[in-house]
Design a protein around this motif. Structure first.
Motif, PDB file in Angstrom:
ATOM      1  N   VAL A  18      16.932 -43.136  54.153  1.00  0.00           N
ATOM      2  CA  VAL A  18      17.190 -44.553  54.396  1.00  0.00           C
ATOM      3  C   VAL A  18      18.617 -44.688  54.896  1.00  0.00           C
ATOM      4  CG1 VAL A  18      17.357 -46.834  53.331  1.00  0.00           C
ATOM      5  CG2 VAL A  18      15.524 -45.272  52.659  1.00  0.00           C
ATOM      6  N   LYS A  19      18.785 -45.498  55.939  1.00  0.00           N
ATOM      7  CA  LYS A  19      20.110 -45.718  56.520  1.00  0.00           C
ATOM      8  C   LYS A  19      20.367 -47.227  56.566  1.00  0.00           C
ATOM      9  CE  LYS A  19      22.871 -44.091  60.396  1.00  0.00           C
ATOM     10  NZ  LYS A  19      22.841 -43.299  61.637  1.00  0.00           N
ATOM     11  N   VAL A  20      21.407 -47.661  55.860  1.00  0.00           N
ATOM     12  CA  VAL A  20      21.786 -49.074  55.828  1.00  0.00           C
ATOM     13  C   VAL A  20      22.985 -49.252  56.755  1.00  0.00           C
ATOM     14  CG1 VAL A  20      22.595 -50.984  54.389  1.00  0.00           C
ATOM     15  CG2 VAL A  20      20.927 -49.353  53.465  1.00  0.00           C
ATOM     16  N   HIS A  21      22.865 -50.174  57.710  1.00  0.00           N
ATOM     17  CA  HIS A  21      23.916 -50.447  58.694  1.00  0.00           C
ATOM     18  C   HIS A  21      24.687 -51.706  58.308  1.00  0.00           C
ATOM     19  CE1 HIS A  21      22.096 -47.655  61.702  1.00  0.00           C
ATOM     20  NE2 HIS A  21      20.982 -48.010  61.085  1.00  0.00           N
ATOM     21  N   THR A  22      25.964 -51.745  58.669  1.00  0.00           N
ATOM     22  CA  THR A  22      26.789 -52.937  58.434  1.00  0.00           C
ATOM     23  C   THR A  22      27.426 -53.393  59.747  1.00  0.00           C
ATOM     24  OG1 THR A  22      28.833 -51.731  57.996  1.00  0.00           O
ATOM     25  CG2 THR A  22      27.357 -52.123  56.116  1.00  0.00           C
ATOM     26  N   ASP A  23      27.935 -54.612  59.741  1.00  0.00           N
ATOM     27  CA  ASP A  23      28.586 -55.161  60.930  1.00  0.00           C
ATOM     28  C   ASP A  23      29.925 -54.497  61.227  1.00  0.00           C
ATOM     29  OD1 ASP A  23      29.808 -56.255  58.693  1.00  0.00           O
ATOM     30  OD2 ASP A  23      30.041 -58.245  59.575  1.00  0.00           O
ATOM     31  N   THR A  24      30.469 -53.733  60.306  1.00  0.00           N
ATOM     32  CA  THR A  24      31.734 -53.038  60.541  1.00  0.00           C
ATOM     33  C   THR A  24      31.535 -51.626  61.079  1.00  0.00           C
ATOM     34  OG1 THR A  24      31.830 -52.173  58.285  1.00  0.00           O
ATOM     35  CG2 THR A  24      32.881 -54.320  58.683  1.00  0.00           C
ATOM     36  N   ILE A  26      30.159 -49.190  59.321  1.00  0.00           N
ATOM     37  CA  ILE A  26      29.964 -48.271  58.206  1.00  0.00           C
ATOM     38  C   ILE A  26      28.466 -48.218  57.896  1.00  0.00           C
ATOM     39  CG2 ILE A  26      30.441 -47.786  55.772  1.00  0.00           C
ATOM     40  CD1 ILE A  26      33.084 -49.271  56.083  1.00  0.00           C
ATOM     41  N   THR A  27      27.943 -47.011  57.757  1.00  0.00           N
ATOM     42  CA  THR A  27      26.533 -46.856  57.399  1.00  0.00           C
ATOM     43  C   THR A  27      26.435 -46.068  56.098  1.00  0.00           C
ATOM     44  OG1 THR A  27      26.327 -44.828  58.697  1.00  0.00           O
ATOM     45  CG2 THR A  27      25.704 -46.884  59.784  1.00  0.00           C
ATOM     46  N   GLY A  28      25.390 -46.361  55.362  1.00  0.00           N
ATOM     47  CA  GLY A  28      25.100 -45.622  54.140  1.00  0.00           C
ATOM     48  C   GLY A  28      23.778 -44.901  54.285  1.00  0.00           C
ATOM     49  N   ILE A  29      23.739 -43.659  53.854  1.00  0.00           N
ATOM     50  CA  ILE A  29      22.529 -42.847  53.984  1.00  0.00           C
ATOM     51  C   ILE A  29      22.100 -42.371  52.608  1.00  0.00           C
ATOM     52  CG2 ILE A  29      21.537 -40.761  55.018  1.00  0.00           C
ATOM     53  CD1 ILE A  29      23.659 -41.053  57.234  1.00  0.00           C
ATOM     54  N   SER A  30      20.787 -42.361  52.385  1.00  0.00           N
ATOM     55  CA  SER A  30      20.249 -41.889  51.108  1.00  0.00           C
ATOM     56  C   SER A  30      18.869 -41.307  51.333  1.00  0.00           C
ATOM     57  CB  SER A  30      20.179 -43.048  50.113  1.00  0.00           C
ATOM     58  OG  SER A  30      19.203 -43.982  50.544  1.00  0.00           O
ATOM     59  N   GLU A  31      18.271 -40.837  50.242  1.00  0.00           N
ATOM     60  CA  GLU A  31      16.921 -40.282  50.300  1.00  0.00           C
ATOM     61  C   GLU A  31      16.091 -40.895  49.188  1.00  0.00           C
ATOM     62  OE1 GLU A  31      14.637 -35.950  50.211  1.00  0.00           O
ATOM     63  OE2 GLU A  31      16.774 -36.034  49.796  1.00  0.00           O
ATOM     64  N   SER A  32      14.850 -41.218  49.504  1.00  0.00           N
ATOM     65  CA  SER A  32      13.929 -41.700  48.477  1.00  0.00           C
ATOM     66  C   SER A  32      13.274 -40.503  47.814  1.00  0.00           C
ATOM     67  CB  SER A  32      12.861 -42.600  49.093  1.00  0.00           C
ATOM     68  OG  SER A  32      11.895 -42.934  48.110  1.00  0.00           O
ATOM     69  N   SER A  83      15.790 -47.695  44.734  1.00  0.00           N
ATOM     70  CA  SER A  83      16.699 -46.586  44.458  1.00  0.00           C
ATOM     71  C   SER A  83      17.344 -46.064  45.738  1.00  0.00           C
ATOM     72  CB  SER A  83      15.927 -45.463  43.759  1.00  0.00           C
ATOM     73  OG  SER A  83      16.741 -44.333  43.608  1.00  0.00           O
ATOM     74  N   ALA A  84      16.551 -45.887  46.779  1.00  0.00           N
ATOM     75  CA  ALA A  84      17.093 -45.396  48.048  1.00  0.00           C
ATOM     76  C   ALA A  84      18.095 -46.389  48.632  1.00  0.00           C
ATOM     77  CB  ALA A  84      15.965 -45.136  49.037  1.00  0.00           C
ATOM     78  N   THR A  85      17.786 -47.669  48.520  1.00  0.00           N
ATOM     79  CA  THR A  85      18.714 -48.697  49.000  1.00  0.00           C
ATOM     80  C   THR A  85      20.002 -48.670  48.186  1.00  0.00           C
ATOM     81  OG1 THR A  85      16.830 -50.060  49.650  1.00  0.00           O
ATOM     82  CG2 THR A  85      18.950 -51.163  49.480  1.00  0.00           C
ATOM     83  N   ASP A  86      19.871 -48.558  46.883  1.00  0.00           N
ATOM     84  CA  ASP A  86      21.024 -48.497  45.979  1.00  0.00           C
ATOM     85  C   ASP A  86      21.958 -47.341  46.343  1.00  0.00           C
ATOM     86  OD1 ASP A  86      22.380 -49.119  43.283  1.00  0.00           O
ATOM     87  OD2 ASP A  86      21.752 -47.040  42.994  1.00  0.00           O
ATOM     88  N   ILE A  87      21.396 -46.168  46.543  1.00  0.00           N
ATOM     89  CA  ILE A  87      22.216 -44.992  46.854  1.00  0.00           C
ATOM     90  C   ILE A  87      22.918 -45.169  48.200  1.00  0.00           C
ATOM     91  CG2 ILE A  87      22.151 -42.506  47.322  1.00  0.00           C
ATOM     92  CD1 ILE A  87      19.739 -42.446  45.304  1.00  0.00           C
ATOM     93  N   ALA A  88      22.221 -45.737  49.182  1.00  0.00           N
ATOM     94  CA  ALA A  88      22.844 -45.985  50.491  1.00  0.00           C
ATOM     95  C   ALA A  88      23.993 -46.992  50.364  1.00  0.00           C
ATOM     96  CB  ALA A  88      21.801 -46.489  51.482  1.00  0.00           C
ATOM     97  N   LEU A  89      23.838 -47.987  49.499  1.00  0.00           N
ATOM     98  CA  LEU A  89      24.916 -48.959  49.287  1.00  0.00           C
ATOM     99  C   LEU A  89      26.124 -48.292  48.631  1.00  0.00           C
ATOM    100  CD1 LEU A  89      22.873 -52.087  48.110  1.00  0.00           C
ATOM    101  CD2 LEU A  89      23.822 -51.620  50.388  1.00  0.00           C
ATOM    102  N   TRP A  90      25.885 -47.378  47.699  1.00  0.00           N
ATOM    103  CA  TRP A  90      26.992 -46.638  47.098  1.00  0.00           C
ATOM    104  C   TRP A  90      27.689 -45.766  48.144  1.00  0.00           C
ATOM    105  CZ3 TRP A  90      29.658 -47.572  42.972  1.00  0.00           C
ATOM    106  CH2 TRP A  90      29.076 -48.295  41.939  1.00  0.00           C
ATOM    107  N   ASP A  91      26.920 -45.219  49.073  1.00  0.00           N
ATOM    108  CA  ASP A  91      27.507 -44.430  50.153  1.00  0.00           C
ATOM    109  C   ASP A  91      28.435 -45.315  50.999  1.00  0.00           C
ATOM    110  OD1 ASP A  91      27.889 -42.092  51.729  1.00  0.00           O
ATOM    111  OD2 ASP A  91      26.284 -42.687  53.098  1.00  0.00           O
ATOM    112  N   ILE A  92      27.991 -46.520  51.291  1.00  0.00           N
ATOM    113  CA  ILE A  92      28.834 -47.471  52.034  1.00  0.00           C
ATOM    114  C   ILE A  92      30.102 -47.781  51.244  1.00  0.00           C
ATOM    115  CG2 ILE A  92      28.990 -49.884  52.813  1.00  0.00           C
ATOM    116  CD1 ILE A  92      25.993 -49.636  53.588  1.00  0.00           C
ATOM    117  N   LYS A  93      29.949 -48.048  49.960  1.00  0.00           N
ATOM    118  CA  LYS A  93      31.104 -48.394  49.124  1.00  0.00           C
ATOM    119  C   LYS A  93      32.117 -47.252  49.084  1.00  0.00           C
ATOM    120  CE  LYS A  93      31.923 -51.198  45.120  1.00  0.00           C
ATOM    121  NZ  LYS A  93      31.234 -52.004  44.121  1.00  0.00           N
ATOM    122  N   GLY A  94      31.626 -46.023  48.947  1.00  0.00           N
ATOM    123  CA  GLY A  94      32.520 -44.864  48.955  1.00  0.00           C
ATOM    124  C   GLY A  94      33.270 -44.738  50.273  1.00  0.00           C
ATOM    125  N   LYS A  95      32.574 -44.971  51.377  1.00  0.00           N
ATOM    126  CA  LYS A  95      33.228 -44.901  52.692  1.00  0.00           C
ATOM    127  C   LYS A  95      34.221 -46.051  52.872  1.00  0.00           C
ATOM    128  CE  LYS A  95      29.346 -42.525  54.838  1.00  0.00           C
ATOM    129  NZ  LYS A  95      28.152 -42.671  55.689  1.00  0.00           N
TER     130      LYS A  95
END
Length: 191
Positions: A18-24, A26-32, A83-95
């Motif tokens: 799963v890849k979550v994109h933002t307007d800035t 920054i993307t977050g990537i995770s796995e289900s 869960s996959a969305t959650d992990i991708a959001l944490w990836d964004i937060k870390g970045k």
């Protein structure tokens, strides 16, 4: 910062990323982790995308709470999607904060961890080749699913027994999935 798009990426190796994109940018990537119903998890993520567009990805607990309320008849499919969305959001937060996620969660608990590599092979020879590659990369433990090996016929229990005969294990371990196989596997240490 806002969420602009969510992609679900099915791979041929039974994985769903799963890849979550933002307007800035920054993307977050995770796995289900729901390998049995990947397509259903994709459908759940597609349903979750619309209410997530425009949300602040740094408000992880708020988003999780909203998703659990909105999709209250959970199960493994909904749980895998959230869960996959959650992990991708944490990836964004870390970045965003330029920090490892474990630092955002309170700091390291261990100095190192042991990881296993997953053997990719449909027969014994390709499994041995894959195990050699994992060993060369530094893995000291492997995971092997006997259901994937063509030479192991029959029910899962029969396949496990067949794999036990094909792959010697450490005396304390009666399963072929143990890490000792990588210490002295058939064909890996031979030249």
């Amino acid at each position: 910062m806002e969420i602009t798009k969510i992609d679900s990426i099915l791979t041929g190796s039974r994985r769903l990323f799963v890849k979550v994109h933002t307007d800035t940018g920054i993307t977050g990537i995770s796995e289900s982790g729901n390998w049995g119903f990947r397509e259903a998890v994709v459908g759940a993520i597609n349903r979750m995308e619309k209410p997530l567009i425009g949300q602040d990805p740094l408000r992880i607990e708020y988003i999780n709470d909203e998703l659990y309320k909105r999709f209250k008849f959970g199960g493994t499919v909904i749980g895998g999607a959230i869960s996959a969305t959650d992990i991708a959001l944490w990836d964004i937060k870390g970045k965003y904060y330029n920090a490892p996620i474990y630092q955002l969660l309170g700091g390291a608990v261990r100095k190192k961890i042991r990881l296993w590599g997953v053997v990719d092979g449909r027969d014994i020879s390709s499994s041995i080749k894959s195990a050699k590659e994992l060993k060369a990369k530094g893995y000291t433990c492997i995971r092997l699913n006997p259901a994937n090996i063509e030479e192991a016929k029959g029910t899962y229990a029969r396949r496990m027994n067949a794999m036990s005969e094909m792959i010697p294990c450490h005396p304390r371990c009666n399963r072929p999935r143990c890490g000792s196989w990588l210490r002295n596997p058939p064909g890996i240490t031979a030249t």
